[in-house]
Design a protein around this motif. Structure first.
Motif, PDB file in Angstrom:
ATOM      1  N   ALA A   1       0.832  -1.204   0.000  1.00 65.77           N
ATOM      2  CA  ALA A   1       0.000   0.000   0.000  1.00 65.77           C
ATOM      3  C   ALA A   1       0.864   1.251   0.000  1.00 65.77           C
ATOM      4  CB  ALA A   1      -0.934  -0.005   1.206  1.00 65.77           C
ATOM      5  N   ARG A   2       1.917   1.232   0.773  1.00 57.23           N
ATOM      6  CA  ARG A   2       2.818   2.389   0.810  1.00 57.23           C
ATOM      7  C   ARG A   2       3.452   2.631  -0.552  1.00 57.23           C
ATOM      8  NH1 ARG A   2       5.914   1.154   6.581  1.00 57.23           N
ATOM      9  NH2 ARG A   2       4.378   2.171   7.957  1.00 57.23           N
ATOM     10  N   ALA A   3       3.862   1.554  -1.212  1.00 55.50           N
ATOM     11  CA  ALA A   3       4.490   1.699  -2.521  1.00 55.50           C
ATOM     12  C   ALA A   3       3.505   2.263  -3.541  1.00 55.50           C
ATOM     13  CB  ALA A   3       5.036   0.357  -2.991  1.00 55.50           C
ATOM     14  N   ILE A   4       2.282   1.731  -3.550  1.00 54.78           N
ATOM     15  CA  ILE A   4       1.277   2.189  -4.505  1.00 54.78           C
ATOM     16  C   ILE A   4       0.885   3.637  -4.241  1.00 54.78           C
ATOM     17  CG2 ILE A   4      -1.115   1.829  -5.274  1.00 54.78           C
ATOM     18  CD1 ILE A   4      -0.609  -1.203  -4.682  1.00 54.78           C
ATOM     19  N   SER A   5       0.823   4.018  -2.979  1.00 57.32           N
ATOM     20  CA  SER A   5       0.402   5.374  -2.608  1.00 57.32           C
ATOM     21  C   SER A   5       1.327   6.441  -3.179  1.00 57.32           C
ATOM     22  CB  SER A   5       0.343   5.519  -1.087  1.00 57.32           C
ATOM     23  OG  SER A   5      -0.686   4.733  -0.534  1.00 57.32           O
ATOM     24  N   THR A   6       2.602   6.116  -3.363  1.00 58.72           N
ATOM     25  CA  THR A   6       3.544   7.126  -3.846  1.00 58.72           C
ATOM     26  C   THR A   6       3.217   7.592  -5.255  1.00 58.72           C
ATOM     27  OG1 THR A   6       5.082   5.445  -4.716  1.00 58.72           O
ATOM     28  CG2 THR A   6       5.395   6.155  -2.431  1.00 58.72           C
TER      29      THR A   6
END
Length: 284
Positions: free
Chosen positions: A106-111
């Motif tokens: 989720a953190r990776a996609i959020s960027t």
């Protein structure tokens, strides 16, 4: 402009029709060293909607590349739609030393996204791992559409208490029937014990409803119990028909009459589309 991931091409086309927006030209390739590449052609517009399920590690990388390509192309807003979010079931560390994989992806996609929309996540709390929080929509109501019109005294049954809302949603869309659930106890990552509910199933049509069918082991055990207890017909429905390995064979051997899923994961059993729910979320 709609950008499609490799695993969501039919769904992306349906979303494009629902939104009356064009599909972007997208190409996928793999370099000799095994690295993947997702590339978009000539595009224009203010908003890119990336529709990409992530059932594999490569699919996650392709999604990140599509988001970045959209930024490079000059789109002012990138909306990422995760019809099926891989690694979402690892929403907490079950043992010491384990990652919270849902949080990591989720953190990776959020960027690379201004907004994220996902469909029927296994645990709703995974939406909070995104920044800003993802919007969860449901496509479970669509699962009533392919069911036979002449179900006998139908019972809508979820494999555990956590999925009973999905069963209630399908029952409401179907217009009649009772709702109940199995007791499911997970013994390990691959071993699950099923305890039958108290519902009387003899002579009735039973619709088993779940968010995802992965290996089919738990679901086939449930179907077998229903068959032993005299169910007239057993229909298996799920939002995400992952159906890995020999899952369909397991379910068929257990005695299922039919399997129905949506196109969040595109499989032969994908009888209905999640596109309307996705389009409404993107427009809001």
């Amino acid at each position: 402009m709609i950008l499609s991931g490799r695993h969501s091409q039919s769904l992306a086309a349906e979303v494009a029709r629902e939104l009356d927006e064009p599909l972007a030209p997208v190409e996928f390739d793999r370099f000799p060293d095994g690295e993947v590449m997702a590339q978009i052609g000539a595009v224009e517009g203010d908003r890119a909607v990336v529709v990409a399920s992530t059932p594999t590690g490569d699919a996650h990388l392709e999604l990140l590349q599509l988001q970045d390509a959209a930024r490079e192309a000059g789109f002012e807003e990138v909306v990422t739609v995760l019809p099926y979010m891989g690694y979402a079931r690892q929403d907490r560390a079950f043992e010491d030393g384990e990652p919270v994989s849902a949080r990591a992806v989720a953190r990776a996609i959020s960027t690379g996204a201004d907004r994220v929309v996902t469909v029927d996540p296994h645990e709703g709390a995974v939406c909070d791992f995104f920044e800003p929080s993802a919007t969860a929509v449901t496509a479970a109501d669509r699962l009533a559409e392919p069911l036979p019109d002449d179900l006998t005294d139908p019972l809508f049954l979820s494999p555990d208490a956590g999925a009973i809302e999905l069963a209630e949603t399908v029952r409401s869309a179907a217009g009649e029937g009772e709702v109940d659930y199995f007791e499911k106890t997970r013994r390990s990552g691959s071993e699950v014990e099923i305890t039958p509910s108290d519902a009387d199933v003899e002579g009735r049509d039973v619709v088993v409803v779940d968010d995802i069918i992965a290996t089919g082991s738990t679901m086939s055990e449930a179907v077998g119990v229903l068959d032993e207890r005299g169910a007239d017909g057993v229909y298996v429905t799920c939002v995400h028909p992952l159906l890995a390995s020999n899952a369909v064979t397991k379910l068929s051997r257990a005695g299922v009459d039919a399997i129905y899923g949506t196109d969040t994961i595109e499989r032969p059993v994908s009888e209905v589309s999640a596109a309307p729910a996705i389009a409404r979320a993107v427009e809001n």
